[in-house]
Scaffold this motif. Structure first.
Motif, mmCIF file in Angstrom:
data_model
loop_
_atom_site.group_PDB
_atom_site.id
_atom_site.type_symbol
_atom_site.label_atom_id
_atom_site.label_comp_id
_atom_site.label_asym_id
_atom_site.label_seq_id
_atom_site.Cartn_x
_atom_site.Cartn_y
_atom_site.Cartn_z
ATOM 1 N N VAL A 1 -13.717 0.978 -4.693
ATOM 2 C CA VAL A 1 -12.278 0.808 -4.882
ATOM 3 C C VAL A 1 -11.872 -0.471 -4.160
ATOM 4 O O VAL A 1 -11.929 -0.552 -2.931
ATOM 5 N N LEU A 2 -11.478 -1.466 -4.918
ATOM 6 C CA LEU A 2 -11.095 -2.761 -4.352
ATOM 7 C C LEU A 2 -9.578 -2.778 -4.145
ATOM 8 O O LEU A 2 -8.818 -2.481 -5.062
ATOM 9 N N GLY A 3 -9.156 -3.152 -2.943
ATOM 10 C CA GLY A 3 -7.733 -3.104 -2.631
ATOM 11 C C GLY A 3 -7.257 -1.676 -2.523
ATOM 12 O O GLY A 3 -6.223 -1.303 -3.066
ATOM 13 N N ALA A 4 -8.001 -0.835 -1.800
ATOM 14 C CA ALA A 4 -7.773 0.612 -1.812
ATOM 15 C C ALA A 4 -6.452 1.037 -1.185
ATOM 16 O O ALA A 4 -5.859 2.026 -1.603
ATOM 17 N N GLY A 5 -5.981 0.314 -0.165
ATOM 18 C CA GLY A 5 -4.761 0.738 0.488
ATOM 19 C C GLY A 5 -4.881 2.149 1.017
ATOM 20 O O GLY A 5 -5.884 2.532 1.615
ATOM 21 N N LEU A 6 -3.870 2.970 0.739
ATOM 22 C CA LEU A 6 -3.871 4.362 1.175
ATOM 23 C C LEU A 6 -4.301 5.320 0.062
ATOM 24 O O LEU A 6 -4.091 6.530 0.167
ATOM 25 N N ASP A 7 -4.900 4.796 -0.987
ATOM 26 C CA ASP A 7 -5.318 5.625 -2.113
ATOM 27 C C ASP A 7 -6.182 6.792 -1.638
ATOM 28 O O ASP A 7 -7.039 6.640 -0.762
ATOM 29 N N THR A 8 -5.972 7.961 -2.244
ATOM 30 C CA THR A 8 -6.664 9.192 -1.830
ATOM 31 C C THR A 8 -7.898 9.491 -2.667
ATOM 32 O O THR A 8 -8.581 10.481 -2.421
ATOM 33 N N ARG A 9 -8.188 8.659 -3.647
ATOM 34 C CA ARG A 9 -9.231 9.006 -4.625
ATOM 35 C C ARG A 9 -10.578 9.281 -3.977
ATOM 36 O O ARG A 9 -11.289 10.211 -4.357
ATOM 37 N N SER A 10 -10.956 8.498 -2.986
ATOM 38 C CA SER A 10 -12.269 8.698 -2.358
ATOM 39 C C SER A 10 -12.363 10.067 -1.710
ATOM 40 O O SER A 10 -13.413 10.726 -1.775
ATOM 41 N N ALA B 1 0.830 -1.214 0.000
ATOM 42 C CA ALA B 1 0.000 0.000 0.000
ATOM 43 C C ALA B 1 0.855 1.251 0.000
ATOM 44 O O ALA B 1 0.429 2.307 -0.486
ATOM 45 N N PHE B 2 2.060 1.184 0.572
ATOM 46 C CA PHE B 2 2.877 2.386 0.708
ATOM 47 C C PHE B 2 3.523 2.829 -0.610
ATOM 48 O O PHE B 2 3.583 4.022 -0.909
ATOM 49 N N GLY B 3 4.029 1.879 -1.394
ATOM 50 C CA GLY B 3 4.821 2.225 -2.569
ATOM 51 C C GLY B 3 4.158 3.182 -3.541
ATOM 52 O O GLY B 3 4.732 4.239 -3.861
ATOM 53 N N PRO B 4 2.945 2.873 -4.034
ATOM 54 C CA PRO B 4 2.307 3.787 -4.991
ATOM 55 C C PRO B 4 2.033 5.170 -4.417
ATOM 56 O O PRO B 4 2.060 6.167 -5.146
#
Length: 288
Positions: free
Chosen positions: A98-107, A11-14
């Protein structure tokens, strides 16, 4: 570390990449995400701050590109591709998952200008981490954002979504992180989404099957050792020519696939940066 824990750590890398890209001048960014840095733990935020210096930033990107040729540009361009398809004015969408959202900021970026419900589905370890991050950075989880803890390898996605208020009749934009951590991950995800409403959209990324098999490493031997031999985080792939047939078997129509040439012509060349996208990862856009 289990395979699921290892996948969670990715989750951190992207997000580090997106945060560093935001330090580029606007006309040189491959992706624009002003929340990425704030969502990271302290140790990564320190690294990102160092890359505000152009020479440091260039050195970090060059080192990453030597380690995984073309993956920096591919990951950044994939994020931008998803953002653009989701924000397309012709895209009629009632909800986002969002499946597998991790730390994604899109939401959270969507929540700035819309009350459209966004459901983030991930392993509970990542959901707990995300809740803490949102409280730290925003004070609370935005009211339109629902965090759904599901084991994407073994859990049932649709029942978990419904329990959080998801309407299965909604025209939904489904986005899935690269489908590599679990065997047959693509087929499993498509099966989970068999109940998706007509008019829904789906975006996911995958790694080429010949790389997973080791028959063609595409000049990325170190990446193969890291993700296939040492921890085997990447477990499944696809053959680009067979994607349309697989989608059709589950009621989806292939709209397009974005790969290295698309990213080069659409996103990289306009920046003038000497980067190339990796041939390993492809992104699929489909509709119901």
């Amino acid at each position: 570390m289990t395979s699921r824990d290892a996948a969670a750590e990715t989750a951190f890398g992207p997000m580090v990449l997106a945060a560093i890209e935001h330090n580029e001048p606007p006309d040189r960014r491959l992706v624009d995400d002003d929340l990425a840095e704030s969502f990271l733990p302290n140790r990564f935020r320190l690294l990102v701050r160092c890359t505000r210096v152009a020479a440091v930033r260039r050195a970090v990107i060059a080192a990453a590109d030597r380690s995984g040729p073309g993956l920096w540009a591919s990951i950044a361009c994939r994020k931008r591709y998803i953002d653009e398809r989701l924000s397309d004015p012709l895209n009629d969408t009632d909800a986002v998952v969002v499946l597998g959202a991790g730390l994604d900021t899109r939401s959270c970026r969507i929540a700035r200008h819309s009350t459209m419900p966004v459901f983030e589905v991930d392993q509970q370890i990542n959901v707990d981490r995300k809740q803490a991050v949102l409280r730290r950075t925003l004070g609370e989880v935005p009211s339109s954002v629902r965090l759904v803890g599901v084991d994407l390898e073994r859990g049932q996605v649709m029942p978990a979504l419904r329990a959080q208020g998801y309407d299965t009749r909604a025209r939904t934009f489904f986005s899935r992180a690269p489908l590599t951590p679990f065997p047959d991950a693509v087929r499993a995800t498509l099966t989970q989404l068999d109940g998706a409403a007509e008019g829904s959209k789906l975006i996911f990324s995958y790694i080429r099957q010949d790389f997973i098999d080791g028959t063609d490493l595409y000049g990325a031997r170190s990446v193969y050792r890291r993700f296939r031999q040492r921890r085997a985080v990447w477990k499944s792939g696809l053959v680009p020519e067979h994607v349309g047939e697989l989608l059709a078997d589950h009621g989806w129509r292939l709209v397009e696939q974005a790969g290295p040439s698309y990213y080069r012509d659409t996103y990289i060349r306009p920046t003038g940066r000497p980067l190339a996208a990796s041939p390993l990862e492809w992104t699929v856009f489909a509709e119901r």
